[in-house]
Write a protein that holds these residues in place. Sequence first.
Motif, PDB file in Angstrom:
ATOM      1  N   UNK A   1       0.720  -1.208  -0.424  1.00  0.00           N
ATOM      2  CA  UNK A   1      -0.034  -0.093   0.121  1.00  0.00           C
ATOM      3  C   UNK A   1       1.295   1.088   0.063  1.00  0.00           C
ATOM      4  N   UNK A   2       1.637   1.643  -0.900  1.00  0.00           N
ATOM      5  CA  UNK A   2       2.414   2.927  -1.189  1.00  0.00           C
ATOM      6  C   UNK A   2       1.915   3.953  -1.540  1.00  0.00           C
TER       7      UNK A   2
ATOM      8  N   UNK B   1       8.767  -3.297  -5.542  1.00  0.00           N
ATOM      9  CA  UNK B   1       6.865  -2.967  -6.363  1.00  0.00           C
ATOM     10  C   UNK B   1       6.370  -1.984  -5.413  1.00  0.00           C
ATOM     11  N   UNK B   2       6.385  -0.888  -6.104  1.00  0.00           N
ATOM     12  CA  UNK B   2       4.945  -0.260  -5.348  1.00  0.00           C
ATOM     13  C   UNK B   2       3.361  -0.502  -5.265  1.00  0.00           C
ATOM     14  N   UNK B   3       2.860  -0.419  -4.892  1.00  0.00           N
ATOM     15  CA  UNK B   3       1.107  -1.041  -5.111  1.00  0.00           C
ATOM     16  C   UNK B   3       0.330   0.174  -4.802  1.00  0.00           C
ATOM     17  N   UNK B   4      -0.831   1.094  -5.104  1.00  0.00           N
ATOM     18  CA  UNK B   4      -0.548   1.626  -4.879  1.00  0.00           C
ATOM     19  C   UNK B   4      -2.429   0.875  -5.695  1.00  0.00           C
ATOM     20  N   UNK B   5      -3.518   0.594  -3.961  1.00  0.00           N
ATOM     21  CA  UNK B   5      -5.106  -0.345  -4.519  1.00  0.00           C
ATOM     22  C   UNK B   5      -4.684   0.305  -4.919  1.00  0.00           C
ATOM     23  N   UNK B   6      -6.640  -0.215  -5.639  1.00  0.00           N
ATOM     24  CA  UNK B   6      -7.382   0.000  -6.324  1.00  0.00           C
ATOM     25  C   UNK B   6      -8.876   1.105  -5.378  1.00  0.00           C
ATOM     26  N   UNK B   7      -8.742   1.037  -4.716  1.00  0.00           N
ATOM     27  CA  UNK B   7      -9.686   1.685  -3.246  1.00  0.00           C
ATOM     28  C   UNK B   7      -8.829   2.581  -2.884  1.00  0.00           C
ATOM     29  N   UNK B   8      -8.046   2.568  -3.390  1.00  0.00           N
ATOM     30  CA  UNK B   8      -6.560   4.271  -2.315  1.00  0.00           C
ATOM     31  C   UNK B   8      -6.671   5.189  -3.459  1.00  0.00           C
ATOM     32  N   UNK B   9      -6.437   6.198  -2.821  1.00  0.00           N
ATOM     33  CA  UNK B   9      -5.879   7.592  -3.032  1.00  0.00           C
ATOM     34  C   UNK B   9      -4.813   7.436  -4.027  1.00  0.00           C
ATOM     35  N   UNK B  10      -5.258   8.357  -6.150  1.00  0.00           N
ATOM     36  CA  UNK B  10      -4.439   7.503  -6.811  1.00  0.00           C
ATOM     37  C   UNK B  10      -3.012   8.566  -6.787  1.00  0.00           C
TER      38      UNK B  10
ATOM     39  N   UNK C   1      -5.861  -4.887  -7.143  1.00  0.00           N
ATOM     40  CA  UNK C   1      -6.745  -4.392  -6.036  1.00  0.00           C
ATOM     41  C   UNK C   1      -6.603  -6.441  -5.075  1.00  0.00           C
ATOM     42  N   UNK C   2      -7.056  -6.198  -3.893  1.00  0.00           N
ATOM     43  CA  UNK C   2      -6.248  -7.472  -3.383  1.00  0.00           C
ATOM     44  C   UNK C   2      -7.363  -8.642  -2.325  1.00  0.00           C
ATOM     45  N   UNK C   3      -8.070  -8.194  -3.273  1.00  0.00           N
ATOM     46  CA  UNK C   3      -9.128  -9.355  -3.354  1.00  0.00           C
ATOM     47  C   UNK C   3      -8.828  -9.838  -3.777  1.00  0.00           C
ATOM     48  N   UNK C   4      -8.368  -9.819  -4.728  1.00  0.00           N
ATOM     49  CA  UNK C   4      -7.681 -10.605  -5.622  1.00  0.00           C
ATOM     50  C   UNK C   4      -6.196 -11.422  -5.691  1.00  0.00           C
ATOM     51  N   UNK C   5      -5.653 -12.226  -6.521  1.00  0.00           N
ATOM     52  CA  UNK C   5      -4.010 -12.484  -6.614  1.00  0.00           C
ATOM     53  C   UNK C   5      -3.893 -11.924  -7.577  1.00  0.00           C
TER      54      UNK C   5
ATOM     55  N   UNK D   1      -8.752  -2.140   5.978  1.00  0.00           N
ATOM     56  CA  UNK D   1      -9.355  -1.054   5.060  1.00  0.00           C
ATOM     57  C   UNK D   1      -9.754  -2.915   4.421  1.00  0.00           C
ATOM     58  N   UNK D   2      -8.530  -3.477   4.078  1.00  0.00           N
ATOM     59  CA  UNK D   2      -9.386  -4.492   2.880  1.00  0.00           C
ATOM     60  C   UNK D   2     -10.591  -5.497   3.786  1.00  0.00           C
ATOM     61  N   UNK D   3     -10.374  -5.577   5.281  1.00  0.00           N
ATOM     62  CA  UNK D   3     -11.113  -7.149   5.577  1.00  0.00           C
ATOM     63  C   UNK D   3     -12.903  -5.978   5.649  1.00  0.00           C
TER      64      UNK D   3
END
Length: 805
Positions: free
Chosen positions: A660-661, A678-687, A703-707, A726-728
């Motif tokens: 969650x970068x 590898x900086x991952x920006x979740x799709x439900x976070x601020x871009x 999207x961390x609800x997926x692999x 947040x994810x749960x």
Amino acid sequence: MAVGKYSRVDGRKSWNCCSTTSLVVFVAFCLIGVWMLMSTVVPIQNQGSSSEETVDEVKRQTITDKNLKQVEDSLGELSETVTKEDENGSDLQSESHSDIKNDQNIEDGSVNTTEEKQEELVSREGSEEKTEPESDNGGEGNQQEKLVEERSDEKPETKEETKMGEINDQEASSGDGESNSEAGKTEVEESSGTKTSVEETSDEVKQEEEATGQNEKEKVEKDQEESDTSSKTEGQETTAETEQGPTEVIESQNAKETQQSLSEEHKSRHDERKWKVCDVTAGPDYIPCLDNWGSIRKLPSTGHYEHRERHCPDEASTCLVPLPEGYKRPIQWPTSREKIWYHNVPHTKLAAVKGHQNWVKVTGEYLTFPGGGTQFKNGALHYIDFIQKSLPDIAWGKRSRVILDVGCGVASFGGFLFERDVLAMSFAPKDEHEAQVQFALERGIPAISAVMGTKRLPYPSSVFDLIHCARCRVPWHIEGGKLLLELNRVLRPGGYFVWSATPVYQKLPDDVAIWKAMSKLTKSMCWDLVVIKNDTLNGVAAAIYRKPSTNECYNERPHNDPPLCSESDDPNAGWNVTLEACMHKVPEGVLDRGSQWPLQWPSRLQKPPYWLKSQLDVNGKSAPEDFVSDYNHWKKVVSETYLNGMGINWSTVRNVMDMRAVYGGFAAALKDLKVWVMNVVPVDSRDTLPIIYECGFIGIYHDWCESFSTYPRSYDLLHADHLFSVLKKRCSLVAAIAEVDRILRPEGKLIVWDNAETLNEIEGLAKSLQWNIRFTYSKDNEGLLCIQKTFWRPADKEKILSAIA
């Protein structure tokens, strides 16, 4: 009565007068002595333990100051409970004990301080004007002493062990008190002789002593009950006993009990979870969203590589991917760039097909990588230098810092670009080129499994300084140039496209036709063909194109083909968006992102991007201020905690993911290590992914609800800052941790910052996975957890029908 030796004071006083005076004085001293002994029965029984508690407190404080000051600073306040383990799983606290025990001055000072407090307590208990609140304070003080003693233990105990320890301590203290009391009585009797009046007085004193002793006993029992309640508090929860007042401890007790009860319920439930190994066709290489054969079989067409795209199962997987037989700890970088263990990625098909091009070879128990590729059989470094000589403006590691390598193969191109201070985001599909991306990751080179099909790439627009395709087998020219237009979207205005495929230099009919189509397409896209150069050593050539940095060419085109995208189309939308054959206009405003080229590396690292000034305030700060604050925060946390305070051997860490970068501050803090992030920006976070690229780092939407689109056992360290809480709320925490287990290597680390409830759930799941708890920290409702994956796999299997080919 023998009092003659006390009768003679001087020759002027009579015998009777002297005798009477002496008797009165003697009785008074006896009464005072007995009263003092009676008043100090309870304090004396605790004095020894208090001294020990104080010494333990000094030890604990020294350890805290030495190893955890940086963690305290990261939350802004001090005082917490910490459990840390070294590489062998033993407490690191014990390493400091020998030094503390030798520091006699500290210990003596601590004991003296305790004795002074003890005398003050004696005087309060002896006062006839003592009030009820003072008695309560004394109880709270005892409770605080017990809290200190519990947290100063070297190793965490179970609830039963802690409770039994408290009972034994109480019994031992009570025994000492009784012994001291008996000794005091003996001294009184011996010093008083056989005088009847003194014996009678002593009997009265004994009665008072028994009554007072009973009261003190009840008080101790009451304190013990309070202490038992306190001992139920979670071992990792912070209590600032040296800074808080006793009242604060009591007032926070109910809230802590409620929180602890909920946490224990979650942890207990997760501790009991029974895991199973995934029984799937892909076996140890299982990627749930790429191996969903149930969905792939239902696809109406595969002409656009739809079968290589993501098709996630309806329900996220919660099974564990098995290890390959003979798997062992990966070889460290940079040796891993040249060779890896065969049994870690036991695939030989690519060696048979591409061995003559120096992709990969089988050499005994190793797979070796000579550094070649289809277009650079004589080594990647020569090819890299050839490109820069063809166009010096590329300036590897200065102007060109973050690049995209399409159809990367085993990613030798990106692997050797590290020597030029360049970060390459490499990708290739999971196809007949068996495990090519898995080879790249095992070697320690950034890569993901992806394909240019019907969806946009998971990146924002205008972020790559250069895009490279060396015979990447992508039909750029078909269907209105839809795939090349996708590269145009992610390429920075003024950036370069390097294409060294056969149509550039061969004269076969198919190659000639493709070259003509590409020439027409690139011209209509306003790309300039800057140079075509031959690499005589490898027998290839490269065409280098430049994307325009203004809209002048777009406005002067005689035909709107390819068309410009509608203004409502967001160029930064990169997650699960269908491709369209259109182009976005180039930003031209002074504060528009992409209107100016970033600063040269490494100057672009720390300075907020120029266009960030136009962003809205974040958490009460302007975006540039928030950027600087984030960078400074992670620089401090990494340098003072992660590198020195957590027992991580960073020489074994190469592939790192920030799950969650935000601004890339964590990656920036690691820039001097031999790692990539590898900086991952979740799709439900601020871009904020464009900011990360602007600073010279790579990243991706997810999207961390997926692999994740990577092979199992890809990363050495995962970092999650307030991701799981947040994810749960949206999906299963169990599935998320199963995914963490999938992509993390055995002996890899997971570092989590989150609220206490979520950390307890994760800790429970980690224990059920047989992971090692390396580091725990908590204060108020926030905390830090570091856990280490092991080689453990369960015996039972779970067949995933959708993953059976």
